[in-house]
Write a protein that holds these residues in place. Structure first.
Motif, PDB file in Angstrom:
ATOM      1  N   PHE A  74      -7.157   5.438   0.030  1.00 48.45           N
ATOM      2  CA  PHE A  74      -7.892   6.638   0.428  1.00 48.45           C
ATOM      3  C   PHE A  74      -7.570   7.813  -0.486  1.00 48.45           C
ATOM      4  O   PHE A  74      -8.465   8.520  -0.970  1.00 48.45           O
ATOM      5  N   HIS A  75      -6.287   8.039  -0.752  1.00 44.07           N
ATOM      6  CA  HIS A  75      -5.910   9.199  -1.555  1.00 44.07           C
ATOM      7  C   HIS A  75      -6.242   9.004  -3.030  1.00 44.07           C
ATOM      8  O   HIS A  75      -6.338   9.991  -3.774  1.00 44.07           O
ATOM      9  N   ALA A  76      -6.419   7.751  -3.432  1.00 42.48           N
ATOM     10  CA  ALA A  76      -6.822   7.506  -4.817  1.00 42.48           C
ATOM     11  C   ALA A  76      -8.325   7.694  -5.013  1.00 42.48           C
ATOM     12  O   ALA A  76      -8.767   8.076  -6.096  1.00 42.48           O
ATOM     13  N   THR A  77      -9.098   7.436  -3.957  1.00 37.04           N
ATOM     14  CA  THR A  77     -10.560   7.487  -4.080  1.00 37.04           C
ATOM     15  C   THR A  77     -11.190   8.670  -3.354  1.00 37.04           C
ATOM     16  O   THR A  77     -12.285   9.101  -3.711  1.00 37.04           O
ATOM     17  N   LEU A  78     -10.499   9.174  -2.301  1.00 38.51           N
ATOM     18  CA  LEU A  78     -11.039  10.244  -1.443  1.00 38.51           C
ATOM     19  C   LEU A  78     -12.441   9.893  -0.935  1.00 38.51           C
ATOM     20  O   LEU A  78     -13.323  10.754  -0.812  1.00 38.51           O
ATOM     21  N   SER A  79     -12.627   8.621  -0.616  1.00 36.42           N
ATOM     22  CA  SER A  79     -13.923   8.143  -0.141  1.00 36.42           C
ATOM     23  C   SER A  79     -13.916   8.015   1.371  1.00 36.42           C
ATOM     24  O   SER A  79     -12.850   7.937   2.011  1.00 36.42           O
ATOM     25  N   LEU A  80     -15.109   7.968   1.964  1.00 40.47           N
ATOM     26  CA  LEU A  80     -15.219   7.785   3.405  1.00 40.47           C
ATOM     27  C   LEU A  80     -14.681   6.426   3.820  1.00 40.47           C
ATOM     28  O   LEU A  80     -14.017   6.297   4.855  1.00 40.47           O
ATOM     29  N   VAL A  81     -14.946   5.405   3.011  1.00 47.81           N
ATOM     30  CA  VAL A  81     -14.421   4.070   3.311  1.00 47.81           C
ATOM     31  C   VAL A  81     -12.897   4.091   3.333  1.00 47.81           C
ATOM     32  O   VAL A  81     -12.256   3.526   4.220  1.00 47.81           O
ATOM     33  N   GLY A  82     -12.312   4.760   2.339  1.00 48.68           N
ATOM     34  CA  GLY A  82     -10.854   4.868   2.302  1.00 48.68           C
ATOM     35  C   GLY A  82     -10.306   5.615   3.499  1.00 48.68           C
ATOM     36  O   GLY A  82      -9.283   5.235   4.074  1.00 48.68           O
ATOM     37  N   GLN A  83     -10.986   6.688   3.900  1.00 50.73           N
ATOM     38  CA  GLN A  83     -10.566   7.451   5.078  1.00 50.73           C
ATOM     39  C   GLN A  83     -10.579   6.583   6.334  1.00 50.73           C
ATOM     40  O   GLN A  83      -9.627   6.582   7.120  1.00 50.73           O
ATOM     41  N   LEU A  84     -11.655   5.820   6.516  1.00 52.47           N
ATOM     42  CA  LEU A  84     -11.764   4.971   7.702  1.00 52.47           C
ATOM     43  C   LEU A  84     -10.709   3.877   7.694  1.00 52.47           C
ATOM     44  O   LEU A  84     -10.103   3.572   8.729  1.00 52.47           O
ATOM     45  N   LEU A  85     -10.486   3.271   6.525  1.00 49.62           N
ATOM     46  CA  LEU A  85      -9.455   2.231   6.432  1.00 49.62           C
ATOM     47  C   LEU A  85      -8.087   2.800   6.790  1.00 49.62           C
ATOM     48  O   LEU A  85      -7.311   2.183   7.530  1.00 49.62           O
ATOM     49  N   ASP A  86      -7.795   3.988   6.276  1.00 49.72           N
ATOM     50  CA  ASP A  86      -6.504   4.630   6.518  1.00 49.72           C
ATOM     51  C   ASP A  86      -6.327   4.946   8.000  1.00 49.72           C
ATOM     52  O   ASP A  86      -5.323   4.567   8.632  1.00 49.72           O
ATOM     53  N   GLU A  87      -7.302   5.620   8.584  1.00 52.06           N
ATOM     54  CA  GLU A  87      -7.160   6.093   9.958  1.00 52.06           C
ATOM     55  C   GLU A  87      -7.257   4.964  10.975  1.00 52.06           C
ATOM     56  O   GLU A  87      -6.540   4.966  11.982  1.00 52.06           O
ATOM     57  N   ILE A  88      -8.108   4.007  10.730  1.00 51.94           N
ATOM     58  CA  ILE A  88      -8.214   2.875  11.664  1.00 51.94           C
ATOM     59  C   ILE A  88      -6.962   2.006  11.596  1.00 51.94           C
ATOM     60  O   ILE A  88      -6.493   1.484  12.621  1.00 51.94           O
ATOM     61  N   ALA A  89      -6.384   1.860  10.413  1.00 50.64           N
ATOM     62  CA  ALA A  89      -5.130   1.110  10.295  1.00 50.64           C
ATOM     63  C   ALA A  89      -4.015   1.788  11.089  1.00 50.64           C
ATOM     64  O   ALA A  89      -3.229   1.118  11.778  1.00 50.64           O
ATOM     65  N   ILE A  90      -3.950   3.126  11.002  1.00 47.71           N
ATOM     66  CA  ILE A  90      -2.946   3.869  11.776  1.00 47.71           C
ATOM     67  C   ILE A  90      -3.188   3.690  13.274  1.00 47.71           C
ATOM     68  O   ILE A  90      -2.249   3.468  14.053  1.00 47.71           O
TER      69      ILE A  90
END
Length: 224
Positions: free
Chosen positions: A32-48
């Motif tokens: 997420f922090h490497a791409t700042l993309s919506l997909v990265g955000q969702l992967l990060d937050e859903i994993a948490i």
């Protein structure tokens, strides 16, 4: 994971799932922090989200279970799966609200830990629990400052608070998992005399904490 092999064999093999999920959180956050993309955000937050729910399912004390679970951990895990499924759908529908949902989810974890610490007489475990709370408080302070006063910190050329959030919350999460794993071991296998140790140097509370056993198990117990 290596240090917790005896715990996984003798108490609860589900702890390995928690460690793998924490690794997924780290990878997702890096993406997420490497791409700042919506997909990265969702992967990060859903994993948490899922690692928090998984930890609740594995280590929440049975006295906190809803009545309809009848103190059955399997039933409680099913409830956590349901909550996870619903919140995952909501995360996709309203991604801007995810961080406001995730932060309050830490409160029951902290309350549960202190509830268990009040019943504990081992000062080493108590100190680790307090340390986890201090790390989490530092992480939350960094996150709030980065979120609310980012322009001020940028004006003094210090835009690093978000990295502090990640470092501190990672330490707090691991230590909280160790504390709750210890209490589960005390509940499930008191005859094995679980104890808290630190690697590589056990004479002081510095290093990597893990749960060990003074008495070897005659027969392994696995909840998962």
């Amino acid at each position: 994971m290596y240090l917790f092999r005896p715990y996984a064999r003798q108490v609860n093999a589900c702890i390995n799932i928690i460690w793998w999920m924490l690794a997924v959180v780290g990878i997702s956050s890096a993406y997420f922090h490497a791409t700042l993309s919506l997909v990265g955000q969702l992967l990060d937050e859903i994993a948490i989200l899922w690692v928090i729910l998984a930890a609740w399912g594995v280590w929440a004390p049975r006295r906190f279970f809803p009545r309809f679970c009848h103190e059955s951990r399997k039933s409680f895990m099913v409830v956590m799966l349901g909550v996870g499924a619903i919140t995952t759908i909501l995360a996709f529908l309203h991604p801007s609200m995810n961080h406001f949902l995730l932060m309050p989810m830490a409160i029951p974890s902290v309350v549960c830990m202190f509830s268990e610490l009040k019943r504990c007489n081992d000062w080493r475990v108590i100190r680790l629990g307090i340390a986890a709370f201090v790390w989490f408080s530092l992480a939350l302070t960094c996150w709030l400052n980065d979120r609310l006063f980012c322009h001020i910190w940028e004006s003094v050329s210090f835009p690093y608070l978000h990295s502090g959030w990640h470092i501190f919350v990672a330490i707090a999460s691991f230590e909280l998992c160790v504390v709750m794993a210890y209490f589960e071991a005390v509940t499930m296998a008191p005859e094995r005399a679980p104890t808290l140790k630190f690697w590589p140097y056990d004479r002081c509370d510095l290093g990597v904490p893990y749960v060990s056993f003074r008495v070897a198990a005659a027969k392994p117990i696995k909840e998962c």
